[in-house]
Design a protein around this motif. Structure first.
Motif, PDB file in Angstrom:
ATOM      1  N   ARG A   2      40.516 122.731 -31.470  1.00 37.21           N
ATOM      2  CA  ARG A   2      40.191 122.145 -32.757  1.00 37.21           C
ATOM      3  C   ARG A   2      40.342 120.637 -32.693  1.00 37.21           C
ATOM      4  O   ARG A   2      41.296 120.096 -32.147  1.00 37.21           O
ATOM      5  CB  ARG A   2      41.104 122.729 -33.836  1.00 37.21           C
ATOM      6  N   SER A   3      39.383 119.933 -33.301  1.00 36.49           N
ATOM      7  CA  SER A   3      39.425 118.482 -33.320  1.00 36.49           C
ATOM      8  C   SER A   3      40.483 117.995 -34.314  1.00 36.49           C
ATOM      9  O   SER A   3      40.602 118.535 -35.416  1.00 36.49           O
ATOM     10  CB  SER A   3      38.056 117.923 -33.713  1.00 36.49           C
ATOM     11  N   PRO A   4      41.264 116.959 -33.963  1.00 39.29           N
ATOM     12  CA  PRO A   4      42.235 116.404 -34.909  1.00 39.29           C
ATOM     13  C   PRO A   4      41.602 115.444 -35.900  1.00 39.29           C
ATOM     14  O   PRO A   4      42.245 115.026 -36.857  1.00 39.29           O
ATOM     15  CB  PRO A   4      43.214 115.657 -33.991  1.00 39.29           C
ATOM     16  N   TRP A   5      40.318 115.104 -35.692  1.00 39.80           N
ATOM     17  CA  TRP A   5      39.713 114.033 -36.484  1.00 39.80           C
ATOM     18  C   TRP A   5      39.521 114.367 -37.946  1.00 39.80           C
ATOM     19  O   TRP A   5      39.723 113.499 -38.811  1.00 39.80           O
ATOM     20  CB  TRP A   5      38.424 113.559 -35.831  1.00 39.80           C
ATOM     21  N   PRO A   6      39.104 115.590 -38.325  1.00 40.38           N
ATOM     22  CA  PRO A   6      39.006 115.874 -39.760  1.00 40.38           C
ATOM     23  C   PRO A   6      40.316 115.644 -40.500  1.00 40.38           C
ATOM     24  O   PRO A   6      40.339 115.061 -41.582  1.00 40.38           O
ATOM     25  CB  PRO A   6      38.572 117.343 -39.790  1.00 40.38           C
ATOM     26  N   GLN A   7      41.436 116.100 -39.911  1.00 42.99           N
ATOM     27  CA  GLN A   7      42.732 115.888 -40.566  1.00 42.99           C
ATOM     28  C   GLN A   7      43.043 114.402 -40.680  1.00 42.99           C
ATOM     29  O   GLN A   7      43.473 113.917 -41.737  1.00 42.99           O
ATOM     30  CB  GLN A   7      43.841 116.602 -39.783  1.00 42.99           C
ATOM     31  N   ARG A   8      42.815 113.661 -39.608  1.00 44.65           N
ATOM     32  CA  ARG A   8      43.083 112.225 -39.640  1.00 44.65           C
ATOM     33  C   ARG A   8      42.198 111.524 -40.660  1.00 44.65           C
ATOM     34  O   ARG A   8      42.632 110.626 -41.385  1.00 44.65           O
ATOM     35  CB  ARG A   8      42.869 111.625 -38.248  1.00 44.65           C
ATOM     36  N   PHE A   9      40.936 111.963 -40.730  1.00 45.83           N
ATOM     37  CA  PHE A   9      40.006 111.316 -41.641  1.00 45.83           C
ATOM     38  C   PHE A   9      40.365 111.598 -43.090  1.00 45.83           C
ATOM     39  O   PHE A   9      40.266 110.717 -43.961  1.00 45.83           O
ATOM     40  CB  PHE A   9      38.573 111.776 -41.351  1.00 45.83           C
ATOM     41  N   LEU A  10      40.792 112.833 -43.386  1.00 48.80           N
ATOM     42  CA  LEU A  10      41.226 113.135 -44.741  1.00 48.80           C
ATOM     43  C   LEU A  10      42.442 112.283 -45.118  1.00 48.80           C
ATOM     44  O   LEU A  10      42.529 111.776 -46.238  1.00 48.80           O
ATOM     45  CB  LEU A  10      41.563 114.612 -44.876  1.00 48.80           C
ATOM     46  N   GLY A  11      43.390 112.148 -44.197  1.00 50.40           N
ATOM     47  CA  GLY A  11      44.555 111.321 -44.461  1.00 50.40           C
ATOM     48  C   GLY A  11      44.172 109.879 -44.713  1.00 50.40           C
ATOM     49  O   GLY A  11      44.681 109.221 -45.638  1.00 50.40           O
ATOM     50  N   TRP A  12      43.243 109.361 -43.908  1.00 53.30           N
ATOM     51  CA  TRP A  12      42.781 107.986 -44.087  1.00 53.30           C
ATOM     52  C   TRP A  12      42.071 107.818 -45.428  1.00 53.30           C
ATOM     53  O   TRP A  12      42.273 106.835 -46.140  1.00 53.30           O
ATOM     54  CB  TRP A  12      41.823 107.606 -42.949  1.00 53.30           C
ATOM     55  N   THR A  13      41.246 108.797 -45.794  1.00 51.30           N
ATOM     56  CA  THR A  13      40.504 108.713 -47.048  1.00 51.30           C
ATOM     57  C   THR A  13      41.460 108.760 -48.235  1.00 51.30           C
ATOM     58  O   THR A  13      41.261 108.058 -49.239  1.00 51.30           O
ATOM     59  CB  THR A  13      39.480 109.858 -47.154  1.00 51.30           C
ATOM     60  N   GLY A  14      42.503 109.579 -48.138  1.00 56.19           N
ATOM     61  CA  GLY A  14      43.511 109.597 -49.193  1.00 56.19           C
ATOM     62  C   GLY A  14      44.142 108.234 -49.381  1.00 56.19           C
ATOM     63  O   GLY A  14      44.340 107.766 -50.513  1.00 56.19           O
ATOM     64  N   ARG A  15      44.454 107.561 -48.287  1.00 55.86           N
ATOM     65  CA  ARG A  15      45.027 106.216 -48.388  1.00 55.86           C
ATOM     66  C   ARG A  15      44.001 105.230 -48.943  1.00 55.86           C
ATOM     67  O   ARG A  15      44.343 104.309 -49.688  1.00 55.86           O
ATOM     68  CB  ARG A  15      45.535 105.761 -47.024  1.00 55.86           C
ATOM     69  N   ALA A  16      42.724 105.433 -48.573  1.00 56.38           N
ATOM     70  CA  ALA A  16      41.669 104.519 -49.014  1.00 56.38           C
ATOM     71  C   ALA A  16      41.465 104.571 -50.524  1.00 56.38           C
ATOM     72  O   ALA A  16      41.045 103.574 -51.126  1.00 56.38           O
ATOM     73  CB  ALA A  16      40.356 104.841 -48.297  1.00 56.38           C
ATOM     74  N   VAL A  17      41.740 105.722 -51.147  1.00 55.44           N
ATOM     75  CA  VAL A  17      41.605 105.797 -52.604  1.00 55.44           C
ATOM     76  C   VAL A  17      42.931 105.508 -53.300  1.00 55.44           C
ATOM     77  O   VAL A  17      43.073 105.744 -54.504  1.00 55.44           O
ATOM     78  CB  VAL A  17      41.046 107.166 -53.056  1.00 55.44           C
TER      79      VAL A  17
END
Length: 217
Positions: A2-17
């Motif tokens: 499984r790729s770790p990128w979706p989890q990382r991207f969701l975390g980043w997007t949460g910080r972005a908002v």
């Protein structure tokens, strides 16, 4: 793998908002069914960023701005809220994901209600009840608390997704959100899915310092 990128991207997007996430407790490491209270589309960002879980959500979420695209990206299992006869098939889809080693998160309230905690619907707890003793699956309640920012970030009833997304993303400053991972439990053979729903709802209400809808009635 499984790729770790979706989890990382969701975390980043949460910080972005504008979300600053504090995690209390420990997400279970084995395949787990996470049951959380539901207040906003932001729940997907912060919970997905903390766990890497796939989500269970109503079919209409697929069309939401921003959150719908993100939900699809992390492998959301879409269900029809209007088709109660499909509950067994929906629970089966969740069970298949769990048995393939993927944790799954869902919001048992089934809908939003201005940040209030609604009674947990038991149907989808059927994904792990009766338990498979060859591959037991944990249920872990998760309390999501936006604290002082609650009124600014919740999704009010009858407000369109796009309008709420613009409102949240245009706010200034950072909002503190606490994810409390509560004690996981494994259903027993004699348990009914209603037992699991009540257990998770009560644990989350206690963590938030509020009464359940059943207690308040």
């Amino acid at each position: 793998m499984r790729s770790p990128w979706p989890q990382r991207f969701l975390g980043w997007t949460g910080r972005a908002v504008g979300m600053k996430v504090t995690v209390v407790g420990t997400p279970a490491r084995q395949p787990t069914l996470y049951a959380a209270n539901h207040q906003s589309w932001i729940d997907i960002l912060v919970l997905g960023g903390a766990t890497g879980a796939s989500f269970v959500s109503k079919e209409s979420v697929r069309r939401w701005p921003v959150a719908g695209w993100l939900a699809t990206m992390v492998g959301t299992i879409y269900i029809s809220n209007s088709d109660r006869s499909a509950a067994a098939d929906q629970a089966g889809a969740i069970r298949n994901a769990l048995h393939k080693g993927k944790s799954v998160a869902f919001f048992p309230e089934g809908r939003l209600d201005n940040g209030e905690l609604l009674p947990f619907r038991p149907a989808l707890f059927g994904a792990v009840i009766p338990p498979d003793h060859h591959q037991p699956i944990l249920i872990q309640p998760v309390a999501i608390d936006y604290g002082e920012a609650r009124d600014e970030v919740i999704w009010p009833s009858r407000t369109k997704a796009g309008k709420n997304a613009i409102q949240v993303m245009s706010r200034r400053g950072t909002a503190n959100v606490t994810l409390t991972f509560l004690e996981p439990f494994t259903p027993e053979s004699e348990h009914h899915r209603r037992d699991a729903a009540t257990h998770a709802e009560t644990a989350i209400a206690d963590a938030l310092g509020i009464e359940t809808a059943r207690e308040a009635a």
